[in-house]
Scaffold this motif. Sequence first.
Motif, PDB file in Angstrom:
ATOM      1  N   LEU A  61      92.717  85.191 109.336  1.00 51.34           N
ATOM      2  CA  LEU A  61      93.950  85.402 108.574  1.00 51.34           C
ATOM      3  C   LEU A  61      94.913  84.249 108.778  1.00 51.34           C
ATOM      4  O   LEU A  61      95.751  83.969 107.921  1.00 51.34           O
ATOM      5  CB  LEU A  61      94.612  86.726 108.974  1.00 51.34           C
ATOM      6  CG  LEU A  61      93.783  87.984 108.716  1.00 51.34           C
ATOM      7  CD1 LEU A  61      94.546  89.218 109.171  1.00 51.34           C
ATOM      8  CD2 LEU A  61      93.382  88.099 107.259  1.00 51.34           C
ATOM      9  N   GLY A  62      94.774  83.580 109.904  1.00 48.79           N
ATOM     10  CA  GLY A  62      95.642  82.442 110.193  1.00 48.79           C
ATOM     11  C   GLY A  62      95.366  81.231 109.324  1.00 48.79           C
ATOM     12  O   GLY A  62      96.241  80.393 109.128  1.00 48.79           O
ATOM     13  N   ILE A  63      94.154  81.133 108.772  1.00 50.51           N
ATOM     14  CA  ILE A  63      93.814  79.984 107.925  1.00 50.51           C
ATOM     15  C   ILE A  63      94.729  79.929 106.702  1.00 50.51           C
ATOM     16  O   ILE A  63      95.323  78.899 106.401  1.00 50.51           O
ATOM     17  CB  ILE A  63      92.339  80.056 107.469  1.00 50.51           C
ATOM     18  CG1 ILE A  63      91.387  79.905 108.645  1.00 50.51           C
ATOM     19  CG2 ILE A  63      92.034  78.991 106.423  1.00 50.51           C
ATOM     20  CD1 ILE A  63      89.936  80.209 108.286  1.00 50.51           C
ATOM     21  N   SER A  64      94.855  81.037 105.996  1.00 48.35           N
ATOM     22  CA  SER A  64      95.681  81.048 104.788  1.00 48.35           C
ATOM     23  C   SER A  64      97.156  80.890 105.136  1.00 48.35           C
ATOM     24  O   SER A  64      97.917  80.245 104.409  1.00 48.35           O
ATOM     25  CB  SER A  64      95.451  82.325 103.981  1.00 48.35           C
ATOM     26  OG  SER A  64      95.708  83.467 104.773  1.00 48.35           O
ATOM     27  N   ILE A 101      85.506  77.417  97.002  1.00 47.70           N
ATOM     28  CA  ILE A 101      84.788  77.525  98.276  1.00 47.70           C
ATOM     29  C   ILE A 101      85.093  78.865  98.953  1.00 47.70           C
ATOM     30  O   ILE A 101      84.187  79.541  99.461  1.00 47.70           O
ATOM     31  CB  ILE A 101      85.121  76.333  99.195  1.00 47.70           C
ATOM     32  CG1 ILE A 101      84.524  75.060  98.595  1.00 47.70           C
ATOM     33  CG2 ILE A 101      84.615  76.566 100.608  1.00 47.70           C
ATOM     34  CD1 ILE A 101      84.996  73.779  99.250  1.00 47.70           C
ATOM     35  N   ALA A 102      86.351  79.267  98.950  1.00 50.22           N
ATOM     36  CA  ALA A 102      86.720  80.536  99.596  1.00 50.22           C
ATOM     37  C   ALA A 102      86.058  81.720  98.899  1.00 50.22           C
ATOM     38  O   ALA A 102      85.544  82.628  99.563  1.00 50.22           O
ATOM     39  CB  ALA A 102      88.239  80.690  99.619  1.00 50.22           C
ATOM     40  N   LEU A 103      86.038  81.710  97.572  1.00 53.04           N
ATOM     41  CA  LEU A 103      85.394  82.813  96.852  1.00 53.04           C
ATOM     42  C   LEU A 103      83.877  82.820  97.071  1.00 53.04           C
ATOM     43  O   LEU A 103      83.266  83.895  97.137  1.00 53.04           O
ATOM     44  CB  LEU A 103      85.724  82.760  95.365  1.00 53.04           C
ATOM     45  CG  LEU A 103      87.167  83.131  95.004  1.00 53.04           C
ATOM     46  CD1 LEU A 103      87.401  82.980  93.502  1.00 53.04           C
ATOM     47  CD2 LEU A 103      87.511  84.543  95.463  1.00 53.04           C
ATOM     48  N   ALA A 104      83.287  81.649  97.215  1.00 57.73           N
ATOM     49  CA  ALA A 104      81.846  81.588  97.520  1.00 57.73           C
ATOM     50  C   ALA A 104      81.570  82.222  98.881  1.00 57.73           C
ATOM     51  O   ALA A 104      80.598  82.977  99.038  1.00 57.73           O
ATOM     52  CB  ALA A 104      81.362  80.139  97.493  1.00 57.73           C
ATOM     53  N   ILE A 105      82.434  81.962  99.847  1.00 58.14           N
ATOM     54  CA  ILE A 105      82.241  82.559 101.177  1.00 58.14           C
ATOM     55  C   ILE A 105      82.462  84.061 101.128  1.00 58.14           C
ATOM     56  O   ILE A 105      81.735  84.822 101.772  1.00 58.14           O
ATOM     57  CB  ILE A 105      83.139  81.867 102.219  1.00 58.14           C
ATOM     58  CG1 ILE A 105      82.674  80.420 102.407  1.00 58.14           C
ATOM     59  CG2 ILE A 105      83.107  82.606 103.554  1.00 58.14           C
ATOM     60  CD1 ILE A 105      83.564  79.569 103.274  1.00 58.14           C
ATOM     61  N   LEU A 141      87.815  89.205 103.980  1.00 56.80           N
ATOM     62  CA  LEU A 141      89.264  89.385 103.836  1.00 56.80           C
ATOM     63  C   LEU A 141      90.007  88.068 104.070  1.00 56.80           C
ATOM     64  O   LEU A 141      90.891  87.684 103.292  1.00 56.80           O
ATOM     65  CB  LEU A 141      89.771  90.455 104.805  1.00 56.80           C
ATOM     66  CG  LEU A 141      91.280  90.683 104.815  1.00 56.80           C
ATOM     67  CD1 LEU A 141      91.760  91.193 103.466  1.00 56.80           C
ATOM     68  CD2 LEU A 141      91.670  91.639 105.919  1.00 56.80           C
ATOM     69  N   GLY A 142      89.648  87.380 105.134  1.00 55.54           N
ATOM     70  CA  GLY A 142      90.315  86.113 105.448  1.00 55.54           C
ATOM     71  C   GLY A 142      90.096  85.057 104.380  1.00 55.54           C
ATOM     72  O   GLY A 142      91.026  84.334 103.999  1.00 55.54           O
ATOM     73  N   PHE A 143      88.873  84.982 103.850  1.00 58.34           N
ATOM     74  CA  PHE A 143      88.607  83.980 102.825  1.00 58.34           C
ATOM     75  C   PHE A 143      89.154  84.397 101.467  1.00 58.34           C
ATOM     76  O   PHE A 143      89.490  83.537 100.646  1.00 58.34           O
ATOM     77  CB  PHE A 143      87.121  83.626 102.789  1.00 58.34           C
ATOM     78  CG  PHE A 143      86.752  82.673 103.885  1.00 58.34           C
ATOM     79  CD1 PHE A 143      87.005  81.307 103.755  1.00 58.34           C
ATOM     80  CD2 PHE A 143      86.219  83.126 105.069  1.00 58.34           C
ATOM     81  CE1 PHE A 143      86.704  80.424 104.768  1.00 58.34           C
ATOM     82  CE2 PHE A 143      85.916  82.255 106.100  1.00 58.34           C
ATOM     83  CZ  PHE A 143      86.158  80.887 105.952  1.00 58.34           C
ATOM     84  N   ALA A 144      89.292  85.699 101.216  1.00 55.49           N
ATOM     85  CA  ALA A 144      89.976  86.142  99.998  1.00 55.49           C
ATOM     86  C   ALA A 144      91.452  85.741 100.065  1.00 55.49           C
ATOM     87  O   ALA A 144      92.028  85.290  99.066  1.00 55.49           O
ATOM     88  CB  ALA A 144      89.835  87.651  99.822  1.00 55.49           C
ATOM     89  N   ALA A 145      92.051  85.893 101.244  1.00 56.02           N
ATOM     90  CA  ALA A 145      93.442  85.455 101.421  1.00 56.02           C
ATOM     91  C   ALA A 145      93.551  83.940 101.229  1.00 56.02           C
ATOM     92  O   ALA A 145      94.509  83.451 100.628  1.00 56.02           O
ATOM     93  CB  ALA A 145      93.952  85.869 102.807  1.00 56.02           C
TER      94      ALA A 145
END
Length: 178
Positions: A61-64, A101-105, A141-145
Amino acid sequence: MASLIETIEHGIGILGGFARLCLLALVGLVATDVLLRYFFSISPVGLQELEWHLLSPIALLGISYALKHRADVRVDVIYDRLPDSGKQLIDLISGILTVVIALAIVWLSWPYVMQSFQLGEGSPDPGGLPYRYLLKAFIPLGFAALALQGLADLLRAGLALSGAPVPASPTAPDQSSA
């Protein structure tokens, strides 16, 4: 469009606040674990696993949240020397790549989480934590954010390139006074 950007970034701010709470909980758990081990010679497996489990929301969650506040790694030596239109073009391309890239993950990690859920996966260690799928759910969740923050950046750059008014971009907390 500006209200969509602000809504997305407000949501990212909430997730970042949750990640900060997890970091605070992690510090408390590590201190508790050290004190229990030092003074009472006990070290519960569940407590140690919870420490590791808290790293997942902190990082994912910290990435976004870091991207929202521009605390990510960029090559500012090149970026700062570009004209505004060049910066906006780079931000636009970066936003597109971030979303893709995030949506692919998210897409690739969803079956991994669902498999864990269907198996009722838990810790293999005696005294360990159950419901490991909850931990794994932070991946999509994190990559969707991250995809949402990438979308906000993409929209902001698109507005800037079109000459429309752009909502203020948040800065990193430690850069706000500079």
